[in-house]
Design a protein around this motif. Structure first.
Motif, PDB file in Angstrom:
ATOM      1  N   HIS A 186       0.844  -1.192   0.000  1.00 56.77           N
ATOM      2  CA  HIS A 186       0.000   0.000   0.000  1.00 56.77           C
ATOM      3  C   HIS A 186       0.878   1.240   0.000  1.00 56.77           C
ATOM      4  O   HIS A 186       1.762   1.377   0.853  1.00 56.77           O
ATOM      5  CB  HIS A 186      -0.912   0.009   1.228  1.00 56.77           C
ATOM      6  CG  HIS A 186      -1.787   1.209   1.318  1.00 56.77           C
ATOM      7  ND1 HIS A 186      -2.862   1.419   0.472  1.00 56.77           N
ATOM      8  CD2 HIS A 186      -1.731   2.303   2.142  1.00 56.77           C
ATOM      9  CE1 HIS A 186      -3.450   2.558   0.776  1.00 56.77           C
ATOM     10  NE2 HIS A 186      -2.787   3.121   1.775  1.00 56.77           N
ATOM     11  N   ALA A 187       0.668   2.137  -0.946  1.00 57.54           N
ATOM     12  CA  ALA A 187       1.425   3.392  -1.006  1.00 57.54           C
ATOM     13  C   ALA A 187       0.894   4.368   0.032  1.00 57.54           C
ATOM     14  O   ALA A 187      -0.299   4.409   0.313  1.00 57.54           O
ATOM     15  CB  ALA A 187       1.329   3.994  -2.401  1.00 57.54           C
ATOM     16  N   GLY A 188       1.796   5.176   0.603  1.00 57.67           N
ATOM     17  CA  GLY A 188       1.413   6.134   1.628  1.00 57.67           C
ATOM     18  C   GLY A 188       1.520   5.508   3.005  1.00 57.67           C
ATOM     19  O   GLY A 188       2.251   4.533   3.208  1.00 57.67           O
ATOM     20  N   PRO A 189       0.793   6.055   3.986  1.00 61.91           N
ATOM     21  CA  PRO A 189       0.836   5.466   5.332  1.00 61.91           C
ATOM     22  C   PRO A 189       0.345   4.020   5.278  1.00 61.91           C
ATOM     23  O   PRO A 189      -0.836   3.768   5.014  1.00 61.91           O
ATOM     24  CB  PRO A 189      -0.108   6.367   6.139  1.00 61.91           C
ATOM     25  CG  PRO A 189      -0.133   7.664   5.392  1.00 61.91           C
ATOM     26  CD  PRO A 189      -0.020   7.285   3.945  1.00 61.91           C
ATOM     27  N   ALA A 190       1.243   3.077   5.520  1.00 62.72           N
ATOM     28  CA  ALA A 190       0.926   1.672   5.306  1.00 62.72           C
ATOM     29  C   ALA A 190       0.827   0.882   6.602  1.00 62.72           C
ATOM     30  O   ALA A 190       0.027  -0.042   6.704  1.00 62.72           O
ATOM     31  CB  ALA A 190       1.981   1.034   4.402  1.00 62.72           C
ATOM     32  N   PRO A 235       7.155   4.770  14.782  1.00 59.39           N
ATOM     33  CA  PRO A 235       6.612   5.797  13.889  1.00 59.39           C
ATOM     34  C   PRO A 235       5.720   5.167  12.828  1.00 59.39           C
ATOM     35  O   PRO A 235       5.803   3.954  12.563  1.00 59.39           O
ATOM     36  CB  PRO A 235       7.868   6.398  13.249  1.00 59.39           C
ATOM     37  CG  PRO A 235       8.839   5.254  13.229  1.00 59.39           C
ATOM     38  CD  PRO A 235       8.561   4.448  14.477  1.00 59.39           C
ATOM     39  N   VAL A 236       4.870   5.946  12.220  1.00 54.80           N
ATOM     40  CA  VAL A 236       4.081   5.463  11.099  1.00 54.80           C
ATOM     41  C   VAL A 236       5.025   5.105   9.950  1.00 54.80           C
ATOM     42  O   VAL A 236       6.028   5.784   9.709  1.00 54.80           O
ATOM     43  CB  VAL A 236       3.051   6.526  10.649  1.00 54.80           C
ATOM     44  CG1 VAL A 236       3.718   7.793  10.129  1.00 54.80           C
ATOM     45  CG2 VAL A 236       2.111   5.945   9.604  1.00 54.80           C
ATOM     46  N   LEU A 237       4.747   3.989   9.293  1.00 52.82           N
ATOM     47  CA  LEU A 237       5.544   3.561   8.138  1.00 52.82           C
ATOM     48  C   LEU A 237       4.878   4.079   6.869  1.00 52.82           C
ATOM     49  O   LEU A 237       3.737   3.704   6.562  1.00 52.82           O
ATOM     50  CB  LEU A 237       5.652   2.039   8.094  1.00 52.82           C
ATOM     51  CG  LEU A 237       6.191   1.422   6.797  1.00 52.82           C
ATOM     52  CD1 LEU A 237       7.593   1.924   6.485  1.00 52.82           C
ATOM     53  CD2 LEU A 237       6.165  -0.095   6.864  1.00 52.82           C
ATOM     54  N   VAL A 238       5.579   4.936   6.145  1.00 51.94           N
ATOM     55  CA  VAL A 238       5.051   5.521   4.923  1.00 51.94           C
ATOM     56  C   VAL A 238       5.779   4.915   3.728  1.00 51.94           C
ATOM     57  O   VAL A 238       6.997   5.077   3.575  1.00 51.94           O
ATOM     58  CB  VAL A 238       5.212   7.055   4.919  1.00 51.94           C
ATOM     59  CG1 VAL A 238       4.666   7.636   3.626  1.00 51.94           C
ATOM     60  CG2 VAL A 238       4.502   7.669   6.116  1.00 51.94           C
ATOM     61  N   ASN A 239       5.052   4.212   2.896  1.00 50.29           N
ATOM     62  CA  ASN A 239       5.607   3.648   1.678  1.00 50.29           C
ATOM     63  C   ASN A 239       5.637   4.708   0.579  1.00 50.29           C
ATOM     64  O   ASN A 239       4.631   5.384   0.334  1.00 50.29           O
ATOM     65  CB  ASN A 239       4.763   2.469   1.191  1.00 50.29           C
ATOM     66  CG  ASN A 239       5.241   1.136   1.723  1.00 50.29           C
ATOM     67  OD1 ASN A 239       6.404   0.970   2.072  1.00 50.29           O
ATOM     68  ND2 ASN A 239       4.331   0.172   1.786  1.00 50.29           N
ATOM     69  N   ASP A 240       6.776   4.856  -0.061  1.00 49.57           N
ATOM     70  CA  ASP A 240       6.914   5.790  -1.169  1.00 49.57           C
ATOM     71  C   ASP A 240       6.094   5.290  -2.366  1.00 49.57           C
ATOM     72  O   ASP A 240       6.237   4.133  -2.793  1.00 49.57           O
ATOM     73  CB  ASP A 240       8.394   5.911  -1.550  1.00 49.57           C
ATOM     74  CG  ASP A 240       8.613   6.872  -2.688  1.00 49.57           C
ATOM     75  OD1 ASP A 240       8.676   8.080  -2.446  1.00 49.57           O
ATOM     76  OD2 ASP A 240       8.720   6.387  -3.844  1.00 49.57           O
ATOM     77  N   ALA A 241       5.249   6.149  -2.901  1.00 49.88           N
ATOM     78  CA  ALA A 241       4.346   5.738  -3.984  1.00 49.88           C
ATOM     79  C   ALA A 241       5.113   5.266  -5.212  1.00 49.88           C
ATOM     80  O   ALA A 241       4.771   4.246  -5.833  1.00 49.88           O
ATOM     81  CB  ALA A 241       3.407   6.885  -4.348  1.00 49.88           C
ATOM     82  N   GLY A 242       6.168   5.997  -5.581  1.00 46.42           N
ATOM     83  CA  GLY A 242       6.951   5.597  -6.741  1.00 46.42           C
ATOM     84  C   GLY A 242       7.669   4.283  -6.524  1.00 46.42           C
ATOM     85  O   GLY A 242       7.762   3.445  -7.438  1.00 46.42           O
ATOM     86  N   ALA A 243       8.178   4.083  -5.310  1.00 44.30           N
ATOM     87  CA  ALA A 243       8.881   2.836  -5.006  1.00 44.30           C
ATOM     88  C   ALA A 243       7.929   1.642  -5.033  1.00 44.30           C
ATOM     89  O   ALA A 243       8.284   0.559  -5.514  1.00 44.30           O
ATOM     90  CB  ALA A 243       9.570   2.940  -3.651  1.00 44.30           C
ATOM     91  N   VAL A 244       6.718   1.844  -4.522  1.00 37.53           N
ATOM     92  CA  VAL A 244       5.730   0.770  -4.553  1.00 37.53           C
ATOM     93  C   VAL A 244       5.363   0.423  -5.990  1.00 37.53           C
ATOM     94  O   VAL A 244       5.310  -0.758  -6.373  1.00 37.53           O
ATOM     95  CB  VAL A 244       4.468   1.166  -3.753  1.00 37.53           C
ATOM     96  CG1 VAL A 244       3.329   0.185  -4.003  1.00 37.53           C
ATOM     97  CG2 VAL A 244       4.783   1.233  -2.262  1.00 37.53           C
ATOM     98  N   ALA A 245       5.122   1.436  -6.812  1.00 35.71           N
ATOM     99  CA  ALA A 245       4.732   1.192  -8.196  1.00 35.71           C
ATOM    100  C   ALA A 245       5.827   0.444  -8.955  1.00 35.71           C
ATOM    101  O   ALA A 245       5.562  -0.544  -9.663  1.00 35.71           O
ATOM    102  CB  ALA A 245       4.409   2.517  -8.884  1.00 35.71           C
TER     103      ALA A 245
END
Length: 421
Positions: free
Chosen positions: A190-194, A313-323
């Motif tokens: 999931h991109a964003g806060p995951a 901390p909240v884990l934030v997935n980078d949208a570009g990295a996920v894609a």
């Protein structure tokens, strides 16, 4: 200077070449997994596990450094100029008594790999072996980071504080995965806060002890604690907007020693999960207000003690990295096996590796449940009852195809970021 990013198809082709060696590794990886599962070790005490990781990675041709962040291991394979890809697996266990009945169940009393970190280690070692054997197909550096003490939320920071990036180089991407209770053979990112931020608190409510026959001479902390627990449950239902997410759990309430003694104090242990700093602040503020308010209403002669005992901390997935990563993984596993699970309320400290160096993170889930059992439970509406979740004494990922999926995902993800020849 690194070459342009490889296409998903090119990454998948390189991965398929590397994965030709997986068949010969399966039995050994399965044996390794069962051995790690049978010999779990608690946070910052993962000495046997670290030694086995170091031995194997060294045999694969990696430069191995132990004792990073106390018990962590870093395995580096430098294969010419190019990107640096950090592949992370955690390896600590939990203070849980195993009840799976497996023939490779934990041999350490009261300790269990109830969160699947043994599977994470096995998959990463498999990926490191395949990447080393296929080094003629790629340029760059692979960093295998085996992290201690994820369950305490302290291991990633300990490795960072021990100079992880200064000693081994700042990566261009952080990649990792976590096994979960959904069908084996599938992955999800999931991109964003995951993964949610987590805050743990210890609250001590101070009353006035007395004989149970004379409650009028006491300030009863048990009643105070009971009122506090009930009031805390109104935070999410009455103070958090409907479109936001928060979880407030009172995991422990301890007070008293005997039925006819009103004790002096009661202790609560709380856990809070949130995805945004605004909601986190609102919840923590409400907790303090309620705890202090209930103590005041009860007539406590002393303010309660509120102590933070842990934080993720909240884990934030980078949208570009996920894609980029999931496109390549989908090419190999099949697009129908890649999903977006949405944000999950579990917590992970792997995101610290990203925030420390402002590095993009892609952290995904991969399934460990028997697909047939999962499908039957889904159809019957009994998933929560029939599919054990992480931290359950019954949690036991299906060895295959979970191992194959995890190794495939990590290997493919790494090759989506390395320079291909």
């Amino acid at each position: 200077m690194s070459r342009p990013a490889p296409s998903a198809q090119a990454s998948a082709d390189a991965a398929r070449t590397a994965l030709r060696g997986l068949g010969a590794l399966r039995d050994d990886l399965a044996a390794l997994y069962r051995d790690l599962h049978a010999h779990p070790e608690l946070s910052f005490a993962e000495h046997r596990t670290a030694a086995e990781v170091a031995r194997r990675a060294g045999e694969f041709g990696y430069e191995v450094t132990t004792g990073v962040g106390r018990t962590g291991v870093v395995a580096a394979l430098r294969n010419g100029p190019g990107p640096t890809v950090l592949l992370r697996a955690d390896f600590d266990a939990l203070p849980v008594t195993e009840r799976t009945g497996l023939d490779y169940a934990s041999t350490t009393e009261g300790v269990m790999h109830a969160c699947g970190h043994d599977m994470h280690v096995s998959c990463l070692l498999g990926a490191l072996k395949l990447l080393a054997d296929a080094r003629e197909t790629w340029h760059g550096t692979v960093l295998g980071v085996f992290q201690p003490a994820e369950e305490l939320g302290q291991g990633a920071q300990a490795m960072i504080d021990d100079g992880l990036y200064e000693r081994f180089g700042t990566p261009d991407v952080v990649l990792g995965q976590h096994v979960g209770p959904f069908p084996a053979g599938t992955v999800g990112a999931h991109a964003g806060p995951a993964f949610a931020a987590s805050d743990s608190l210890k609250v001590v409510l101070h009353g006035k002890g007395a004989h149970g026959s004379r409650p009028e001479t006491s300030v009863d902390p048990v009643v105070m604690a009971a009122s506090t627990v009930l009031r805390l449950q109104t935070i999410v239902s009455r103070e958090i907007p409907g479109g936001e997410t928060a979880v407030v759990t009172v995991g422990a309430l301890n007070a008293g020693t005997k039925d006819n003694i009103i004790p002096d104090e009661a202790e609560l242990k709380l856990n809070i999960r949130t995805y945004s700093e605004d909601v986190r602040t609102r919840v923590l503020t409400a907790v303090e207000r309620i705890v202090r308010g209930e103590a005041a209403v009860a007539g406590a002669g002393r303010e309660p003690d509120i102590t933070e005992t842990g934080s993720f901390p909240v884990l934030v997935n980078d949208a570009g990295a996920v894609a980029r990563t999931m496109a390549a993984v989908g090419e190999v596993l099949g697009a129908d096996r890649v999903m977006d699970p949405g944000p999950v309320t579990g917590s992970e400290d792997v995101g610290l590796f990203g925030t420390h160096g402002e590095v993009p993170v892609c952290y995904w889930l991969f399934g460990g449940a028997d697909p047939a059992v999962f499908g039957a439970a889904l159809a019957a509406g009994t998933l929560d009852r029939d599919i054990p979740s992480n931290h359950s004494p019954f949690f036991a990922p299906l060895v295959e195809p979970t191992l194959t999926t995890g190794v495939t995902a990590l290997t493919t993800a790494a090759l989506a970021w390395l320079d291909l020849r």
